[in-house]
Enzyme design. Sequence first.
Site, PDB file in Angstrom:
ATOM      1  N   TYR A 123       5.624   4.970  14.969  1.00 19.56           N
ATOM      2  CA  TYR A 123       4.266   4.415  14.954  1.00 19.56           C
ATOM      3  C   TYR A 123       3.261   5.437  15.492  1.00 19.56           C
ATOM      4  O   TYR A 123       2.220   5.698  14.874  1.00 19.56           O
ATOM      5  CB  TYR A 123       4.258   3.140  15.802  1.00 19.56           C
ATOM      6  CG  TYR A 123       2.958   2.368  15.768  1.00 19.56           C
ATOM      7  CD1 TYR A 123       2.679   1.502  14.720  1.00 19.56           C
ATOM      8  CD2 TYR A 123       2.015   2.514  16.776  1.00 19.56           C
ATOM      9  CE1 TYR A 123       1.483   0.785  14.687  1.00 19.56           C
ATOM     10  CE2 TYR A 123       0.829   1.811  16.758  1.00 19.56           C
ATOM     11  CZ  TYR A 123       0.563   0.946  15.704  1.00 19.56           C
ATOM     12  OH  TYR A 123      -0.619   0.249  15.675  1.00 19.56           O
ATOM     13  N   VAL A 166       0.811  -1.228   0.000  1.00 23.79           N
ATOM     14  CA  VAL A 166       0.000   0.000   0.000  1.00 23.79           C
ATOM     15  C   VAL A 166       0.843   1.276   0.000  1.00 23.79           C
ATOM     16  O   VAL A 166       0.306   2.352  -0.252  1.00 23.79           O
ATOM     17  CB  VAL A 166      -1.008   0.049   1.174  1.00 23.79           C
ATOM     18  CG1 VAL A 166      -2.026  -1.084   1.062  1.00 23.79           C
ATOM     19  CG2 VAL A 166      -0.295   0.027   2.526  1.00 23.79           C
TER      20      VAL A 166
HETATM   21  C1  BGC Z   1      -0.065  -1.604  18.714  1.00 28.65           C
HETATM   22  C2  BGC Z   1       0.105  -2.770  19.658  1.00 28.65           C
HETATM   23  C3  BGC Z   1      -0.209  -2.343  21.083  1.00 28.65           C
HETATM   24  C4  BGC Z   1      -1.516  -1.578  21.169  1.00 28.65           C
HETATM   25  C5  BGC Z   1      -1.776  -0.996  22.563  1.00 28.65           C
HETATM   26  C6  BGC Z   1      -1.433  -1.024  18.903  1.00 28.65           C
HETATM   27  O1  BGC Z   1      -1.684   0.005  17.999  1.00 28.65           O
HETATM   28  O2  BGC Z   1       0.141  -2.044  17.371  1.00 28.65           O
HETATM   29  O3  BGC Z   1       1.427  -3.271  19.575  1.00 28.65           O
HETATM   30  O4  BGC Z   1      -0.277  -3.488  21.908  1.00 28.65           O
HETATM   31  O5  BGC Z   1      -1.538  -0.540  20.236  1.00 28.65           O
HETATM   32  O6  BGC Z   1      -0.649  -0.352  23.083  1.00 28.65           O
END
Ligand code: BGC
Length: 274
Positions: free
Chosen positions: A172, A73
Amino acid sequence: MTANHSSGEKILAGQTAIVTGSSSGIGAGIARELGAAGANVVVNYAGNREGADGVVRRITEGGGRAIAVQADVSREEDVAVMFRKSISTYGSVDILVSNAGVQKDAPFVDMTIDQWNRVIGINLTGAFLCAREAAREFIRRGPVPERSSALGKIIFISSVHEIIPWAGHVNYAASKGGVMLFMKSIAQELGPQKIRVNSIAPGAIKTPINRSAWETSEAEADLLTLIPYKRVGEPVDIARTAVWLASDASDYVHGTSLVVDGGMTLYPGFAAGG
Ligand code: BGC
């Protein structure tokens, strides 16, 4: 698994859904529930062909319709090809679930540009490329009111980390924070065209991405200190929410991020502090 609300009623009959990153985890759960609700499902995968074929098999064995389509993607041409294949197979696309996501974790000072770019590329640029293609297709096809009140539906699978900062995972968290305002901005822009845009922000759900956080009982006990409802989520928890958001039952829900997290965003540390 408890009773399945979508097993009898085909509330998405005749609609076609693309679910990115649905060869495993939350995406696989969403693909299966959408298929059970009567949608034709495009099971997108980047590298896990076997997983995608397995999800297709589960859907077709249950009487649904699905195909597996490879696409990274983060690549514009791959996304265009995926939409072309979906449209040539099923006629159009009514629902996009932009779910594909990765983590490339590292302490901030050690984070490489590759780790940064890969996460932003899939989680944020991928959401942009797929949503843009979906909106173009909804507009090209025009309304089909007997199928859906909206011209089309876009659902982003974000994360509680669009709200909760996350040390050691800054690429992230930045990607998910980006998805949040991207979603709201396109909801504002596309609403007048009756394109309905929302996100689901899952908490900790048992999938391969966070296996180390739940696979031993010690790890799971640690994780549960962050979850007031005292249960780690399952993909079906998110999948049922996605079916509802994709259906006319939620027709007035637009531009919102629905947190599905057993209360992780309630700052459980404050239950006995502050
Ligand atoms: C992550 C997980 C994590 C969760 C809560 C998600 O967006 O990908 O690795 O356990 O958030 O923290």
